[in-house]
Design a protein around this motif. Structure first.
Motif, PDB file in Angstrom:
ATOM      1  N   LEU A 113       0.838  -1.186   0.000  1.00 56.30           N
ATOM      2  CA  LEU A 113       0.000   0.000   0.000  1.00 56.30           C
ATOM      3  C   LEU A 113       0.880   1.246   0.000  1.00 56.30           C
ATOM      4  O   LEU A 113       2.085   1.177   0.239  1.00 56.30           O
ATOM      5  CB  LEU A 113      -0.887   0.022   1.248  1.00 56.30           C
ATOM      6  CG  LEU A 113      -1.924  -1.082   1.413  1.00 56.30           C
ATOM      7  CD1 LEU A 113      -2.611  -0.947   2.759  1.00 56.30           C
ATOM      8  CD2 LEU A 113      -2.955  -1.059   0.290  1.00 56.30           C
ATOM      9  N   SER A 114       0.266   2.390  -0.270  1.00 55.65           N
ATOM     10  CA  SER A 114       0.977   3.650  -0.058  1.00 55.65           C
ATOM     11  C   SER A 114       1.256   3.811   1.432  1.00 55.65           C
ATOM     12  O   SER A 114       0.487   3.341   2.274  1.00 55.65           O
ATOM     13  CB  SER A 114       0.132   4.817  -0.567  1.00 55.65           C
ATOM     14  OG  SER A 114      -0.072   4.716  -1.962  1.00 55.65           O
ATOM     15  N   ASP A 151      -0.037  13.388  -0.203  1.00 58.09           N
ATOM     16  CA  ASP A 151      -1.300  13.439  -0.941  1.00 58.09           C
ATOM     17  C   ASP A 151      -2.391  14.216  -0.213  1.00 58.09           C
ATOM     18  O   ASP A 151      -3.214  14.884  -0.851  1.00 58.09           O
ATOM     19  CB  ASP A 151      -1.782  12.012  -1.213  1.00 58.09           C
ATOM     20  CG  ASP A 151      -2.941  11.955  -2.201  1.00 58.09           C
ATOM     21  OD1 ASP A 151      -2.930  12.733  -3.170  1.00 58.09           O
ATOM     22  OD2 ASP A 151      -3.850  11.137  -2.008  1.00 58.09           O
ATOM     23  N   GLN A 164      -5.367  16.744  -1.684  1.00 49.98           N
ATOM     24  CA  GLN A 164      -6.784  16.412  -1.678  1.00 49.98           C
ATOM     25  C   GLN A 164      -7.599  17.499  -0.955  1.00 49.98           C
ATOM     26  O   GLN A 164      -8.723  17.812  -1.366  1.00 49.98           O
ATOM     27  CB  GLN A 164      -7.011  15.051  -1.018  1.00 49.98           C
ATOM     28  CG  GLN A 164      -6.388  13.891  -1.772  1.00 49.98           C
ATOM     29  CD  GLN A 164      -6.884  13.787  -3.207  1.00 49.98           C
ATOM     30  OE1 GLN A 164      -8.006  14.162  -3.513  1.00 49.98           O
ATOM     31  NE2 GLN A 164      -6.039  13.267  -4.080  1.00 49.98           N
ATOM     32  N   ARG A 187      -8.130  -2.887   0.115  1.00 49.07           N
ATOM     33  CA  ARG A 187      -7.921  -2.403  -1.251  1.00 49.07           C
ATOM     34  C   ARG A 187      -9.027  -2.865  -2.190  1.00 49.07           C
ATOM     35  O   ARG A 187      -9.419  -2.148  -3.118  1.00 49.07           O
ATOM     36  CB  ARG A 187      -6.556  -2.877  -1.742  1.00 49.07           C
ATOM     37  CG  ARG A 187      -6.104  -2.256  -3.057  1.00 49.07           C
ATOM     38  CD  ARG A 187      -4.627  -2.499  -3.273  1.00 49.07           C
ATOM     39  NE  ARG A 187      -4.258  -3.850  -2.923  1.00 49.07           N
ATOM     40  CZ  ARG A 187      -3.118  -4.195  -2.337  1.00 49.07           C
ATOM     41  NH1 ARG A 187      -2.253  -3.270  -2.008  1.00 49.07           N
ATOM     42  NH2 ARG A 187      -2.837  -5.449  -2.066  1.00 49.07           N
ATOM     43  N   GLN A 244     -12.189   5.686  -6.452  1.00 52.25           N
ATOM     44  CA  GLN A 244     -11.660   7.014  -6.163  1.00 52.25           C
ATOM     45  C   GLN A 244     -11.039   7.138  -4.777  1.00 52.25           C
ATOM     46  O   GLN A 244     -10.464   8.174  -4.434  1.00 52.25           O
ATOM     47  CB  GLN A 244     -12.752   8.081  -6.319  1.00 52.25           C
ATOM     48  CG  GLN A 244     -13.828   8.061  -5.244  1.00 52.25           C
ATOM     49  CD  GLN A 244     -15.073   7.305  -5.692  1.00 52.25           C
ATOM     50  OE1 GLN A 244     -14.967   6.310  -6.407  1.00 52.25           O
ATOM     51  NE2 GLN A 244     -16.233   7.789  -5.294  1.00 52.25           N
ATOM     52  N   ASP A 245     -11.167   6.097  -3.953  1.00 49.19           N
ATOM     53  CA  ASP A 245     -10.631   6.149  -2.596  1.00 49.19           C
ATOM     54  C   ASP A 245      -9.236   5.532  -2.536  1.00 49.19           C
ATOM     55  O   ASP A 245      -8.867   4.728  -3.386  1.00 49.19           O
ATOM     56  CB  ASP A 245     -11.562   5.421  -1.630  1.00 49.19           C
ATOM     57  CG  ASP A 245     -12.967   6.012  -1.640  1.00 49.19           C
ATOM     58  OD1 ASP A 245     -13.092   7.221  -1.893  1.00 49.19           O
ATOM     59  OD2 ASP A 245     -13.934   5.252  -1.419  1.00 49.19           O
ATOM     60  N   THR A 246      -8.483   5.923  -1.510  1.00 47.79           N
ATOM     61  CA  THR A 246      -7.106   5.449  -1.373  1.00 47.79           C
ATOM     62  C   THR A 246      -6.865   4.985   0.051  1.00 47.79           C
ATOM     63  O   THR A 246      -7.250   5.667   1.003  1.00 47.79           O
ATOM     64  CB  THR A 246      -6.096   6.570  -1.702  1.00 47.79           C
ATOM     65  OG1 THR A 246      -6.444   7.182  -2.940  1.00 47.79           O
ATOM     66  CG2 THR A 246      -4.682   6.012  -1.794  1.00 47.79           C
TER      67      THR A 246
END
Length: 321
Positions: free
Chosen positions: A167-168, A176, A180, A225, A231-233
């Motif tokens: 993951l990030s 990020d 956002q 995930r 659109q979500d992270t």
């Protein structure tokens, strides 16, 4: 050489060049308009630009090319054809001054080639060799630049990725989140965020070892995930904590997604191997962007973290927002 070259200049310049030299020209732009030339370079994406030297001082062309980021590295070689009738009248320092002027105008190299009269045609073979040598230098520099970009992209991806879960990572979130927040305010759209924590994760490590704990985190990351929207992270925030950014999402929708995640985790045991299956739950703290929040998103994160503490202290396996 696997290299592309774009030729730019007047009709006489282009005609003379093409008659004399064999180079991997992808296109020729016959123009003195800066806008047309820049557009032609952007369209053809050459490695090297060969251009008539007069365009340097008139248009400031090389400088314009190099400050246009989307063009990447374009190696600029300025070429001037001199008249043999005038060459003997030139001061010895004149060529040095003209070279300096071209470099000052952001050219990477400057070449003077003989004119069209036959008395100096014996120079053409030497000119071909010199031109080829400069093209080889330019090609090496372009290749080194491309390899550097690849290396930097690779290092950036490593720096922003969590090695265990793919993951990030927290650094990626810190990069990020302000973007956002800015986007949400600029477009007047909602932004929500959740921090989630694995309940009683310490007991997993204590009773089954850290390798099992690591496997739990990998499986959890996979589930998160695959159960969030496009659109979500999701980010691994640290240890057994994760952060989910819900873009274009108000509090009610974010709460619904968070409750769904809670249910998915609690109802589906984690199969570590054929001999071990563990049932786990998660707790989530939720917050949504407010007008008074800072631009970095710190207050947004802090409220989510406080709500996570409330979820943990009020029984776990729940969402508080």
């Amino acid at each position: 050489m696997n290299i592309s070259v774009l030729l730019i200049g007047s009709k006489n310049f282009i005609t003379t060049f093409l008659e004399r030299y064999e180079t991997p020209i992808v296109a020729a732009i016959e123009s003195t308009s800066k806008a047309e030339i820049i557009a032609g370079i952007a369209q053809n994406q050459p490695d090297i630009v060969l251009l008539e030297a007069d365009l340097l001082s008139i248009l400031g062309l090389c400088c314009e090319i190099k400050k246009t980021n989307y063009l990447g590295l374009v190696y600029c070689i300025a070429i001037e054809y001199y008249c043999s009738a005038n060459i003997l009248e030139r001061e010895p320092s004149q060529h040095l001054l003209e070279t300096a002027k071209a470099i000052e105008n952001s050219a990477d190299a400057y070449l003077q080639f003989s004119g069209l009269d036959s008395s100096i045609n014996q120079n053409i073979e030497a000119e071909k060799r010199l031109l080829l040598a400069y093209l080889q230098v330019a090609y090496r520099q372009v290749q080194q630049y491309r390899e550097l970009l690849k290396t930097n992209d690779f290092l950036s991806s490593i720096a922003l990725a969590d090695a265990l879960t793919d993951l990030s990572n927290r650094r990626a979130l810190e990069w990020d989140l302000p973007r956002q927040v800015e986007k949400a305010r600029k477009k007047n759209i909602p932004l929500s965020l959740a921090i989630l924590d694995v309940d009683y994760f310490k007991s997993v490590n204590d009773n089954h070892g850290h390798l099992v704990g690591d496997r739990i985190l990998q499986l959890l990351a996979y589930r998160l995930r695959n159960n969030i929207r496009e659109q979500d992270t999701v980010f691994r925030y640290g240890g057994e904590e994760f952060v989910i950014l819900f873009q274009q999402t108000n509090t009610d929708t974010a709460m619904a997604i968070a409750h769904q995640l809670c249910q998915i985790i609690s109802e589906t045991p984690f199969n570590i191997d054929r001999n071990l299956t563990l049932s786990l739950t998660i707790s989530l703290g939720l917050s949504s962007l407010q007008p008074e929040d800072d631009d970095r998103g710190r207050m947004l994160l802090k409220r989510a973290d406080l709500n996570l503490l409330k979820a943990k202290s009020s029984g776990r396996d729940r969402v508080v927002g």
